[in-house]
Design a protein around this motif. Structure first.
Motif, PDB file in Angstrom:
ATOM      1  N   UNK A   1     -13.322  -3.658 -11.589  1.00 17.18           N
ATOM      2  CA  UNK A   1     -11.968  -3.745 -11.009  1.00 17.18           C
ATOM      3  C   UNK A   1     -11.092  -2.721 -11.591  1.00 17.18           C
ATOM      4  N   UNK A   2     -10.047  -2.401 -10.925  1.00 19.47           N
ATOM      5  CA  UNK A   2      -9.219  -1.175 -11.467  1.00 19.47           C
ATOM      6  C   UNK A   2      -8.226  -1.697 -12.489  1.00 19.47           C
TER       7      UNK A   2
ATOM      8  N   UNK B   1     -11.020   6.674   1.267  1.00 17.14           N
ATOM      9  CA  UNK B   1     -10.022   5.382   0.903  1.00 17.14           C
ATOM     10  C   UNK B   1     -10.294   4.274   2.076  1.00 17.14           C
ATOM     11  N   UNK B   2     -10.278   2.955   1.734  1.00 17.05           N
ATOM     12  CA  UNK B   2     -10.230   2.000   2.574  1.00 17.05           C
ATOM     13  C   UNK B   2      -9.023   1.124   2.523  1.00 17.05           C
TER      14      UNK B   2
ATOM     15  N   UNK C   1      -4.592   4.290  -7.488  1.00 19.83           N
ATOM     16  CA  UNK C   1      -4.832   3.471  -8.637  1.00 19.83           C
ATOM     17  C   UNK C   1      -3.723   3.002  -9.415  1.00 19.83           C
ATOM     18  N   UNK C   2      -2.635   4.114  -9.534  1.00 15.59           N
ATOM     19  CA  UNK C   2      -1.612   3.509 -10.507  1.00 15.59           C
ATOM     20  C   UNK C   2      -0.677   2.879  -9.612  1.00 15.59           C
ATOM     21  N   UNK C   3      -0.566   2.881  -8.202  1.00 20.05           N
ATOM     22  CA  UNK C   3       0.275   1.964  -7.462  1.00 20.05           C
ATOM     23  C   UNK C   3      -0.164   0.541  -7.628  1.00 20.05           C
ATOM     24  N   UNK C   4      -1.473   0.527  -7.293  1.00 20.67           N
ATOM     25  CA  UNK C   4      -2.258  -0.980  -7.639  1.00 20.67           C
ATOM     26  C   UNK C   4      -1.874  -1.662  -8.960  1.00 20.67           C
TER      27      UNK C   4
ATOM     28  N   UNK D   1     -13.166   5.107  -6.883  1.00 23.30           N
ATOM     29  CA  UNK D   1     -11.639   5.472  -6.334  1.00 23.30           C
ATOM     30  C   UNK D   1     -11.860   6.902  -5.903  1.00 23.30           C
ATOM     31  N   UNK D   2     -10.929   7.286  -4.877  1.00 19.72           N
ATOM     32  CA  UNK D   2     -10.907   8.628  -4.551  1.00 19.72           C
ATOM     33  C   UNK D   2      -9.484   8.904  -4.015  1.00 19.72           C
ATOM     34  N   UNK D   3      -9.196  10.199  -4.100  1.00 24.66           N
ATOM     35  CA  UNK D   3      -7.747  10.629  -3.358  1.00 24.66           C
ATOM     36  C   UNK D   3      -7.835  10.838  -1.996  1.00 24.66           C
ATOM     37  N   UNK D   4      -9.305  10.880  -1.535  1.00 22.89           N
ATOM     38  CA  UNK D   4      -9.177  11.030   0.124  1.00 22.89           C
ATOM     39  C   UNK D   4      -8.714  10.231   0.912  1.00 22.89           C
TER      40      UNK D   4
END
Length: 244
Positions: free
Chosen positions: A63-64, A121-122, A148-151, A163-166
């Protein structure tokens, strides 16, 4: 589509939407699972006793947002890797991902469960905000996510492989909504029970929720009793081997 069904977004062929509404488990059963607290361990033990595969460790789906937990119903999405020349796909701006349609169909208490692609990313932060507004409790993703920061800001917990920036806009495509999906080798159907916390994720098939609940409650009561005996100073032999 008619009646109370939402207007579709047009981001996916309607024939790929297996069902519009997620089957519902009774609120009393859901509340009973919530009352168990962070209960994946108890649920996992119950699944073992019944011979049902359904538990996934937190080392596989992390979990993030630390400390998160949820009990909800699976709203499923299956993504696959997209074929073709990436540069041409990007130039065409033709996005075949339909996660937004899942949020469009979501009901309060749903958990988005994605059988996803692993290289991009999904789901991203905008999707998390959509899901939060629609009443989703969070998401489980066999694949990776981004933003991640937005979530964290929107308090939308996600359990994922990484996690990924792609972006996945050009690298994946959605094949089915509210059909069966496979998450870390566990079969999940829409409307199945989802229980998640820092220990991991458990999926409980709808037809077994009553039996799993009874066994999980028994497990929680036993551990509460043992914890009380420890706090009361019982000897370890008496705790492990209680007198008749």
């Amino acid at each position: 589509m008619s009646g109370n069904h939402p207007r579709l977004t047009g981001k996916i062929d309607p024939n790929k939407i297996n069902r519009i509404e997620t089957p519902r488990i009774s609120e009393s059963i859901l509340q009973a699972f919530r009352d168990l607290g962070h209960c994946t361990c108890a649920v996992s033990d119950a699944l073992d006793e019944l011979g049902i595969p359904g538990a996934i460790p937190g080392s596989m789906l992390k979990c993030i947002i630390p400390g998160s937990h949820l009990v909800g119903l699976a709203l499923t999405l299956r993504n696959v890797a997209r074929q073709g020349d990436l540069n041409e796909i990007v130039r065409s701006k033709n996005n075949l991902m339909a996660e937004a349609e899942c949020h469009n169909l979501a009901q309060t208490g749903d958990v988005l469960v994605i059988q996803g692609v692993q290289s991009a990313s999904n789901m991203g932060g905008v999707g998390g905000r959509m899901g939060k507004r629609q009443g989703e409790l969070g998401a489980i993703v066999d694949g990776v996510v981004r933003d991640v920061a937005d979530f964290k800001e929107s308090e939308y917990p996600i359990w994922s492989k990484g996690v990924t920036p792609i972006t996945g806009k050009w690298r994946g495509q959605s094949e089915e909504i509210n059909g069966p999906v496979t998450i870390c080798d566990v079969l999940v159907n829409p409307g199945d029970l989802v229980v998640a916390d820092e220990s991991g994720v458990c999926f409980v098939p709808r037809q077994f929720v009553d039996a799993v609940l009874l066994l999980a409650q028994k497990k929680v009561r036993l551990e509460e009793d043992l914890s009380q005996k420890i706090n009361q100073g019982w000897s370890i032999p008496d705790i492990v081997n209680p007198l008749p």
